[in-house]
Design a protein around this motif. Sequence first.
Motif, PDB file in Angstrom:
ATOM      1  N   LYS A   5      11.544  -1.106 -16.136  1.00  0.00           N
ATOM      2  CA  LYS A   5      10.250  -1.381 -15.526  1.00  0.00           C
ATOM      3  C   LYS A   5       9.641  -0.085 -15.012  1.00  0.00           C
ATOM      4  O   LYS A   5      10.347   0.846 -14.650  1.00  0.00           O
ATOM      5  CB  LYS A   5      10.404  -2.391 -14.404  1.00  0.00           C
ATOM      6  N   GLN A   6       8.311  -0.069 -14.944  1.00  0.00           N
ATOM      7  CA  GLN A   6       7.608   1.146 -14.594  1.00  0.00           C
ATOM      8  C   GLN A   6       6.632   0.923 -13.446  1.00  0.00           C
ATOM      9  O   GLN A   6       6.121  -0.176 -13.264  1.00  0.00           O
ATOM     10  CB  GLN A   6       6.827   1.660 -15.798  1.00  0.00           C
ATOM     11  N   ALA A   7       6.381   2.009 -12.725  1.00  0.00           N
ATOM     12  CA  ALA A   7       5.375   1.980 -11.665  1.00  0.00           C
ATOM     13  C   ALA A   7       4.565   3.266 -11.718  1.00  0.00           C
ATOM     14  O   ALA A   7       5.091   4.342 -12.026  1.00  0.00           O
ATOM     15  CB  ALA A   7       6.027   1.840 -10.293  1.00  0.00           C
ATOM     16  N   LEU A   8       3.296   3.109 -11.421  1.00  0.00           N
ATOM     17  CA  LEU A   8       2.388   4.237 -11.272  1.00  0.00           C
ATOM     18  C   LEU A   8       2.203   4.474  -9.779  1.00  0.00           C
ATOM     19  O   LEU A   8       1.806   3.561  -9.060  1.00  0.00           O
ATOM     20  CB  LEU A   8       1.032   3.910 -11.917  1.00  0.00           C
ATOM     21  N   LEU A   9       2.519   5.658  -9.314  1.00  0.00           N
ATOM     22  CA  LEU A   9       2.276   6.035  -7.920  1.00  0.00           C
ATOM     23  C   LEU A   9       0.999   6.858  -7.876  1.00  0.00           C
ATOM     24  O   LEU A   9       0.943   7.946  -8.447  1.00  0.00           O
ATOM     25  CB  LEU A   9       3.430   6.864  -7.353  1.00  0.00           C
ATOM     26  N   ILE A  10      -0.023   6.331  -7.220  1.00  0.00           N
ATOM     27  CA  ILE A  10      -1.281   7.063  -7.045  1.00  0.00           C
ATOM     28  C   ILE A  10      -1.267   7.590  -5.610  1.00  0.00           C
ATOM     29  O   ILE A  10      -1.510   6.854  -4.665  1.00  0.00           O
ATOM     30  CB  ILE A  10      -2.508   6.164  -7.301  1.00  0.00           C
ATOM     31  N   ILE A  11      -0.956   8.854  -5.472  1.00  0.00           N
ATOM     32  CA  ILE A  11      -0.676   9.444  -4.174  1.00  0.00           C
ATOM     33  C   ILE A  11      -1.933  10.053  -3.547  1.00  0.00           C
ATOM     34  O   ILE A  11      -2.595  10.904  -4.157  1.00  0.00           O
ATOM     35  CB  ILE A  11       0.432  10.507  -4.310  1.00  0.00           C
ATOM     36  N   ASP A  12      -2.264   9.594  -2.354  1.00  0.00           N
ATOM     37  CA  ASP A  12      -3.285  10.199  -1.486  1.00  0.00           C
ATOM     38  C   ASP A  12      -4.649  10.412  -2.131  1.00  0.00           C
ATOM     39  O   ASP A  12      -5.358  11.352  -1.771  1.00  0.00           O
ATOM     40  CB  ASP A  12      -2.791  11.550  -0.940  1.00  0.00           C
ATOM     41  N   ILE A  52       1.092   1.498  -7.401  1.00  0.00           N
ATOM     42  CA  ILE A  52       1.464   1.681  -6.000  1.00  0.00           C
ATOM     43  C   ILE A  52       0.642   2.823  -5.403  1.00  0.00           C
ATOM     44  O   ILE A  52       0.478   3.874  -6.019  1.00  0.00           O
ATOM     45  CB  ILE A  52       2.984   1.975  -5.892  1.00  0.00           C
ATOM     46  N   PHE A  53       0.150   2.580  -4.186  1.00  0.00           N
ATOM     47  CA  PHE A  53      -0.697   3.545  -3.490  1.00  0.00           C
ATOM     48  C   PHE A  53      -0.012   4.047  -2.219  1.00  0.00           C
ATOM     49  O   PHE A  53      -0.252   3.523  -1.137  1.00  0.00           O
ATOM     50  CB  PHE A  53      -2.033   2.892  -3.095  1.00  0.00           C
ATOM     51  N   GLU A  94     -10.514  -5.108  -5.865  1.00  0.00           N
ATOM     52  CA  GLU A  94     -10.493  -6.172  -6.868  1.00  0.00           C
ATOM     53  C   GLU A  94      -9.080  -6.644  -7.208  1.00  0.00           C
ATOM     54  O   GLU A  94      -8.903  -7.777  -7.645  1.00  0.00           O
ATOM     55  CB  GLU A  94     -11.203  -5.707  -8.153  1.00  0.00           C
ATOM     56  N   HIS A  95      -8.085  -5.787  -7.037  1.00  0.00           N
ATOM     57  CA  HIS A  95      -6.724  -6.108  -7.459  1.00  0.00           C
ATOM     58  C   HIS A  95      -5.716  -6.210  -6.314  1.00  0.00           C
ATOM     59  O   HIS A  95      -4.533  -6.441  -6.556  1.00  0.00           O
ATOM     60  CB  HIS A  95      -6.236  -5.053  -8.457  1.00  0.00           C
ATOM     61  N   ARG A  96      -6.151  -6.047  -5.103  1.00  0.00           N
ATOM     62  CA  ARG A  96      -5.235  -5.951  -3.967  1.00  0.00           C
ATOM     63  C   ARG A  96      -4.348  -7.180  -3.784  1.00  0.00           C
ATOM     64  O   ARG A  96      -3.259  -7.073  -3.225  1.00  0.00           O
ATOM     65  CB  ARG A  96      -6.001  -5.638  -2.691  1.00  0.00           C
ATOM     66  N   ASP A  97      -4.773  -8.350  -4.243  1.00  0.00           N
ATOM     67  CA  ASP A  97      -3.963  -9.558  -4.099  1.00  0.00           C
ATOM     68  C   ASP A  97      -2.972  -9.759  -5.237  1.00  0.00           C
ATOM     69  O   ASP A  97      -2.183 -10.698  -5.205  1.00  0.00           O
ATOM     70  CB  ASP A  97      -4.877 -10.785  -3.972  1.00  0.00           C
ATOM     71  N   ASN A  98      -3.011  -8.889  -6.222  1.00  0.00           N
ATOM     72  CA  ASN A  98      -2.061  -8.960  -7.328  1.00  0.00           C
ATOM     73  C   ASN A  98      -0.696  -8.497  -6.815  1.00  0.00           C
ATOM     74  O   ASN A  98      -0.590  -7.453  -6.159  1.00  0.00           O
ATOM     75  CB  ASN A  98      -2.549  -8.054  -8.464  1.00  0.00           C
ATOM     76  N   ASP A  99       0.361  -9.244  -7.107  1.00  0.00           N
ATOM     77  CA  ASP A  99       1.680  -8.872  -6.581  1.00  0.00           C
ATOM     78  C   ASP A  99       2.272  -7.631  -7.256  1.00  0.00           C
ATOM     79  O   ASP A  99       3.347  -7.183  -6.883  1.00  0.00           O
ATOM     80  CB  ASP A  99       2.654 -10.050  -6.636  1.00  0.00           C
ATOM     81  N   HIS A 100       1.556  -7.068  -8.238  1.00  0.00           N
ATOM     82  CA  HIS A 100       1.991  -5.819  -8.859  1.00  0.00           C
ATOM     83  C   HIS A 100       1.216  -4.613  -8.321  1.00  0.00           C
ATOM     84  O   HIS A 100       1.329  -3.513  -8.849  1.00  0.00           O
ATOM     85  CB  HIS A 100       1.835  -5.906 -10.380  1.00  0.00           C
ATOM     86  N   VAL A 101       0.422  -4.830  -7.277  1.00  0.00           N
ATOM     87  CA  VAL A 101      -0.323  -3.755  -6.631  1.00  0.00           C
ATOM     88  C   VAL A 101       0.162  -3.662  -5.194  1.00  0.00           C
ATOM     89  O   VAL A 101       0.201  -4.664  -4.473  1.00  0.00           O
ATOM     90  CB  VAL A 101      -1.847  -4.019  -6.684  1.00  0.00           C
ATOM     91  N   TYR A 102       0.562  -2.471  -4.788  1.00  0.00           N
ATOM     92  CA  TYR A 102       1.156  -2.282  -3.460  1.00  0.00           C
ATOM     93  C   TYR A 102       0.575  -1.029  -2.814  1.00  0.00           C
ATOM     94  O   TYR A 102       0.647   0.061  -3.381  1.00  0.00           O
ATOM     95  CB  TYR A 102       2.666  -2.165  -3.609  1.00  0.00           C
ATOM     96  N   TYR A 103      -0.011  -1.200  -1.649  1.00  0.00           N
ATOM     97  CA  TYR A 103      -0.608  -0.105  -0.879  1.00  0.00           C
ATOM     98  C   TYR A 103       0.196   0.029   0.400  1.00  0.00           C
ATOM     99  O   TYR A 103       0.422  -0.963   1.096  1.00  0.00           O
ATOM    100  CB  TYR A 103      -2.056  -0.479  -0.556  1.00  0.00           C
ATOM    101  N   PHE A 104       0.654   1.226   0.713  1.00  0.00           N
ATOM    102  CA  PHE A 104       1.384   1.401   1.967  1.00  0.00           C
ATOM    103  C   PHE A 104       1.089   2.757   2.593  1.00  0.00           C
ATOM    104  O   PHE A 104       0.687   3.696   1.924  1.00  0.00           O
ATOM    105  CB  PHE A 104       2.895   1.186   1.785  1.00  0.00           C
ATOM    106  N   ASP A 105       1.293   2.809   3.899  1.00  0.00           N
ATOM    107  CA  ASP A 105       1.071   4.022   4.678  1.00  0.00           C
ATOM    108  C   ASP A 105       2.286   4.924   4.594  1.00  0.00           C
ATOM    109  O   ASP A 105       3.424   4.461   4.596  1.00  0.00           O
ATOM    110  CB  ASP A 105       0.836   3.676   6.151  1.00  0.00           C
TER     111      ASP A 105
END
Length: 186
Positions: A5-12, A52-53, A94-105
């Motif tokens: 499985k893969q994830a994209l990290l979009i950093i800052d 992931i953000f 638009e996608h924040r409620d998708n369980d494959h999108v994760y935003y964290f501090d």
Amino acid sequence: MDFGKQALLIIDYTNDFVAEKGALTTGTPGQQIAPAILSLANQFLDNDNYVIFPTDLHDGVDPYHPETKLFPPHNLKGTWGRQLFGDLETWYQEHRDNDHVYYFDKNRYSAFANTNLDNYLRSRQITNLTVAGVCTDICVLHTAVDAYNLDYRLTVPRQAVASFDQAGHEWALRHFEQTLGANVTD
């Protein structure tokens, strides 16, 4: 070949780091990678992977935080500067409620320091990370080093990372490839 499985990290990728009037902006180099980041986000989500953000957060001028001595105040809680830059903010909303999108501090350069990122990834059997965002030679670099040390496979799309320091940007890209074994793509 199965890459897991893969994830994209979009950093800052926030206004403070990218917008013209951002407190610590990468300016044009950061702005030019917006289409590539949006394209990657869509590709990952369309293929049932994760976006992931990890996003820098500061509550103000904290005399105990090491960045206070190095950089002007940036990514302050509740400010325009902390919002995602340009169309990426709209994409996220638009996608924040998708369980494959994760935003964290996050409160350090690395997205793994003081966060639950490693647990989040492992619980979803994610083994491959594509790292995008800013700054190539600061937060992207420190996140990539920690990911390498935690045995994740790394991809860094050259067109989806930027810095305000071009020499540091180029050095980091070489480091990803030559020292971390990352696949640096064009």
